[in-house]
Structures are given as C-alpha cells and as structure tokens.
Motif scaffolding. Structure first.
Motif, PDB file in Angstrom:
ATOM      1  N   LEU A  65      -9.815  92.402  32.670  1.00 32.70           N
ATOM      2  CA  LEU A  65     -10.351  91.114  32.218  1.00 32.70           C
ATOM      3  C   LEU A  65     -10.261  90.956  30.699  1.00 32.70           C
ATOM      4  O   LEU A  65     -11.270  90.803  30.016  1.00 32.70           O
ATOM      5  N   SER A  66      -9.047  90.997  30.179  1.00 36.78           N
ATOM      6  CA  SER A  66      -8.824  90.639  28.783  1.00 36.78           C
ATOM      7  C   SER A  66      -8.398  89.184  28.736  1.00 36.78           C
ATOM      8  O   SER A  66      -7.888  88.644  29.724  1.00 36.78           O
ATOM      9  N   SER A  67      -8.593  88.567  27.606  1.00 38.89           N
ATOM     10  CA  SER A  67      -8.255  87.146  27.498  1.00 38.89           C
ATOM     11  C   SER A  67      -6.766  86.918  27.721  1.00 38.89           C
ATOM     12  O   SER A  67      -6.366  85.938  28.362  1.00 38.89           O
ATOM     13  N   GLN A  68      -5.913  87.823  27.225  1.00 37.11           N
ATOM     14  CA  GLN A  68      -4.472  87.658  27.384  1.00 37.11           C
ATOM     15  C   GLN A  68      -4.042  87.826  28.832  1.00 37.11           C
ATOM     16  O   GLN A  68      -3.236  87.045  29.359  1.00 37.11           O
ATOM     17  N   ASN A  69      -4.588  88.838  29.508  1.00 36.56           N
ATOM     18  CA  ASN A  69      -4.234  89.051  30.910  1.00 36.56           C
ATOM     19  C   ASN A  69      -4.675  87.878  31.779  1.00 36.56           C
ATOM     20  O   ASN A  69      -3.956  87.462  32.698  1.00 36.56           O
ATOM     21  N   LEU A  70      -5.858  87.365  31.505  1.00 40.97           N
ATOM     22  CA  LEU A  70      -6.338  86.225  32.284  1.00 40.97           C
ATOM     23  C   LEU A  70      -5.492  84.982  32.007  1.00 40.97           C
ATOM     24  O   LEU A  70      -5.197  84.208  32.923  1.00 40.97           O
ATOM     25  N   LEU A  71      -5.097  84.785  30.758  1.00 41.21           N
ATOM     26  CA  LEU A  71      -4.238  83.652  30.424  1.00 41.21           C
ATOM     27  C   LEU A  71      -2.898  83.764  31.153  1.00 41.21           C
ATOM     28  O   LEU A  71      -2.385  82.779  31.697  1.00 41.21           O
ATOM     29  N   ASN A  72      -2.339  84.974  31.174  1.00 42.39           N
ATOM     30  CA  ASN A  72      -1.077  85.183  31.894  1.00 42.39           C
ATOM     31  C   ASN A  72      -1.236  84.904  33.382  1.00 42.39           C
ATOM     32  O   ASN A  72      -0.381  84.274  34.016  1.00 42.39           O
ATOM     33  N   TYR A  73      -2.314  85.400  33.939  1.00 47.43           N
ATOM     34  CA  TYR A  73      -2.582  85.221  35.366  1.00 47.43           C
ATOM     35  C   TYR A  73      -2.687  83.744  35.723  1.00 47.43           C
ATOM     36  O   TYR A  73      -2.022  83.262  36.652  1.00 47.43           O
ATOM     37  N   THR A  75      -1.649  81.161  34.022  1.00 53.96           N
ATOM     38  CA  THR A  75      -0.393  80.471  33.726  1.00 53.96           C
ATOM     39  C   THR A  75       0.582  80.601  34.890  1.00 53.96           C
ATOM     40  O   THR A  75       1.193  79.618  35.333  1.00 53.96           O
ATOM     41  N   THR A 351       4.749  84.250  30.284  1.00 56.18           N
ATOM     42  CA  THR A 351       3.835  85.393  30.300  1.00 56.18           C
ATOM     43  C   THR A 351       4.514  86.688  29.867  1.00 56.18           C
ATOM     44  O   THR A 351       3.862  87.583  29.337  1.00 56.18           O
ATOM     45  N   SER A 354       4.125  88.057  26.302  1.00 59.01           N
ATOM     46  CA  SER A 354       2.937  88.816  25.899  1.00 59.01           C
ATOM     47  C   SER A 354       2.836  90.172  26.596  1.00 59.01           C
ATOM     48  O   SER A 354       1.814  90.835  26.520  1.00 59.01           O
TER      49      SER A 354
END
Length: 367
Positions: A65-73, A75, A351, A354
């Motif tokens: 649950l990092s902001s980047q992983n969630l954004l990728n998910y 997206t 994605t 990143s």
C-alpha cells in the motif's frame, strides 16, 4: 504469475450464456429458474465477480500500500474497464436518442456512467445492458487493496470475509423476499453490498491456490462434475428470486465457488480446434458482454423489420441467434483488438514508467 487460461475459457462461455439468456428473455420470455439457462442468467455474473477476485489476487498478491503502487493499480484497472464502457454507454445513449421521441439527456446519470462512479452511490443508474455489474466491479476495485492487506494473515482475511458474508446473507434472508419477483427487487439485488462477498470469495480462492500444488486433475475434475450436476439438478423452480433467497442462495453461492476453484486448478490440455475457440471467446468476453445489448437494440429496430413484418416470439429468438449474435461477436472482436488491447497496453505503458512491484494478469468481469 503465468496466465490461467482455464479461467479465461470459463469467462468466455459464461458471457455467451448471458447473451443467449438475454436474447431469450427479450423474445420468448425469461427462462424459469428450474432451467440451467435461467440459473446461469443470474449466477454467471456472480461467477464473474469470483473470477475477478481470483484474477486480481493472482496478479497483485504482493501489492504493497504505497501511493505509487496504488496509483499504478488503479490506472491499469481504469484503462482496462473505462474505454469499452464508454463505447457501450454512448452507443446505448445514441440508440435511445434515435428511438425515443422527445428524448432528454439525464446529465447526472450519463456523467456518473462515463466516470464509472454510479456504482458507489446509485447502482441502478447504469446505462448499457449489464452495466450495473461494472459499477459494482469499480467498487470492488477500491475494496481490493484492503482485502490484500488482510489476506496477509488468514485470520484477518477470514474475519473480513465473514463480515461481508453476513451482509450477503442478510440481503438474501431479509432484504430480498420470495413474495416478489427479482425484477421488482432489482435495485436491492444489484447493490454492491449484495455482491461483495462473491468478490472476496474469489480473493480467498486465489489465496488457496498458492497452497494447492497437485498436478493431478482428479480432484478438480470430480469437483467440476459435482458442481455442474448440482447446479443443473438442484430442485427449485419459478421466478429467479427463488434462487437468490434463503438456503438456495447459500447452496448456489458455494457451488459457484467450488466450480471456480476446480476450473482454476484443472490442467486443460490444448485441443486443436476447441482451444482456439475457447481462447477467442475468453478474449472478447468483456466486449461481448457489454455490447450485446446495443447490438440487440439496433438490429431489432433496423434489421428485424426487414426480415419479419410481424415476428412471433420464436422468430425473434431465431433472428437474434442467427443475426444479432454473429454481429455481436464480430463487433466484439474488432473492439477487443482495436480498442481494448491498445488501452490495456497504454495503461501498462503509463505504469511501467514507475517500475511497479507486481506482475500483471488480466482480471475479469472484465466479464
């Protein structure tokens, strides 16, 4: 995680069952719940949710649950679902504009569909046929990261599943009543709260697959034969409300779960002619599921009168199977290759910049 082709095959066959179920409902009448098709018309979508949970878990089991992983998910999920849903919404809206005198646009409804937010607050506001399930799916996508965290420990995930299961069976035991038809209670039935347990069940089945190491097809085959037999011959008839309330809801839900486990773990050997057809149907399943309603609208209004002046119900069904179904499949093939796949790849491209920390696998209801 390598691709699980058996799940794709299952999704494709179920999408075809939903299409035929709708064509029959719109011509000769809704199949009774004593028939296999009448049951699949309801529970195929339930299985889509289970498949979605399985696919997402296998693709994102290591999601942090990092902001980047969630954004990728989010997206990837957006570009997987949204473009085709936009096409289904706009093509349905165009038909309503052409076919409805004094048609006025409900801007709030269409904006909520184009932004895929209606499932969060007004599930009945879907525009395309079957769109309610996609609204629910978007809610489940938001729920999924929490389920992944809870699945790190068996007991926390079990507690979450029991909570969702309690809500699920509260709907089937109290909020839905067999004294009214399913159509009369449709708004209640399509609530994401009444479907979320199915998605969490899929996550649990995906979790269990990691500990199931057998390469022997015996157990999955026996389970699949048992579930197909039980699903077909379980004694219940009448309106579909009878299979989504009371003990029947419990029975069919777990039968569907076992069937998904069996299909997930069965080792299907490629067949020269059958496998390509199953793969084709799996690939276009999401397009076919969302576009068959629009195909029905246009062909029944503009093509059916050219064939029959006053068609009987059986002539309508024949027309839909011979004309509308092939048009749906051909259209779905082109949409899959020229719209779905490019947008899926575009989401991956965004994605990959990143360097995400998880592998990718297709998920659906992406139906």
């Amino acid at each position: 995680m390598h691709r699980i082709h058996s799940i794709d095959y299952m999704r494709g066959l179920l999408a075809l069952c939903v299409i035929i179920y709708h064509f029959m409902s719109w011509s000769t009448g809704t199949p009774d719940s004593s028939t296999t098709l009448g049951r699949l018309g309801v529970y195929a979508v339930s299985i889509f949710y289970i498949i979605s949970g399985i696919s997402l878990y296998l693709a994102y089991s290591d999601l942090k649950l990092s902001s980047q992983n969630l954004l990728n998910y989010f997206t990837k999920r957006f570009f997987r679902i949204a473009p085709l849903y936009w096409i289904a919404t706009l093509s349905t809206g165009l038909y309503l504009y052409l076919a409805t005198p004094n048609f006025t646009i409900d801007w709030e409804k269409y904006i909520s569909n184009l932004t895929l937010t209606f499932g969060y607050y007004q599930p009945r506001n879907y525009v395309p046929v079957g769109g309610w399930s996609i609204g629910n799916e978007m809610v489940f996508y938001a729920l999924f990261p929490f389920l992944i965290v809870l699945a790190k420990k068996k007991w926390t995930y079990l507690c979450a599943s029991l909570a969702l299961g309690s809500v699920y069976f509260y709907f089937s035991s109290y909020l839905l009543t067999p004294t009214q038809t399913l159509a009369q209670q449709w708004t209640t039935y399509i609530s994401p709260f009444n479907q979320a347990f199915l998605f969490s069940m899929g996550v649990g089945i995906g979790f269990m697959r990691q500990s199931y190491k057998s390469t022997n097809n015996l157990h999955p085959t026996i389970a699949l034969i048992f579930t197909c037999t039980a699903f077909t011959y379980w004694p219940v008839d009448g309106n579909q409300i009878n299979i989504v309330t009371g003990f029947n809801r419990v029975f069919f839900t777990f039968i569907c779960g076992i069937a998904c486990w069996a299909v997930l773990n069965i080792n299907i050997k490629p067949k020269k002619y059958i496998t390509p057809i199953l793969k084709f149907m799996g690939d276009i399943s999401y397009s076919a599921y969302l576009l068959h309603g629009a195909a029905f609208f246009y062909t029944s209004k503009y093509f059916l009168p050219l064939v029959y002046s006053t068609p009987s119900p059986h002539e309508k069904l024949q027309f839909f199977c011979v004309i509308t179904l092939p048009i749906t499949i051909i259209l779905s093939y082109f949409v899959y290759n020229f719209i779905e796949k490019p947008f899926i790849n575009f989401g991956k491209h965004l994605t990959n910049r990143s360097k995400p920390h998880h592998s990718h696998a297709r998920a659906p209801t992406e139906q």
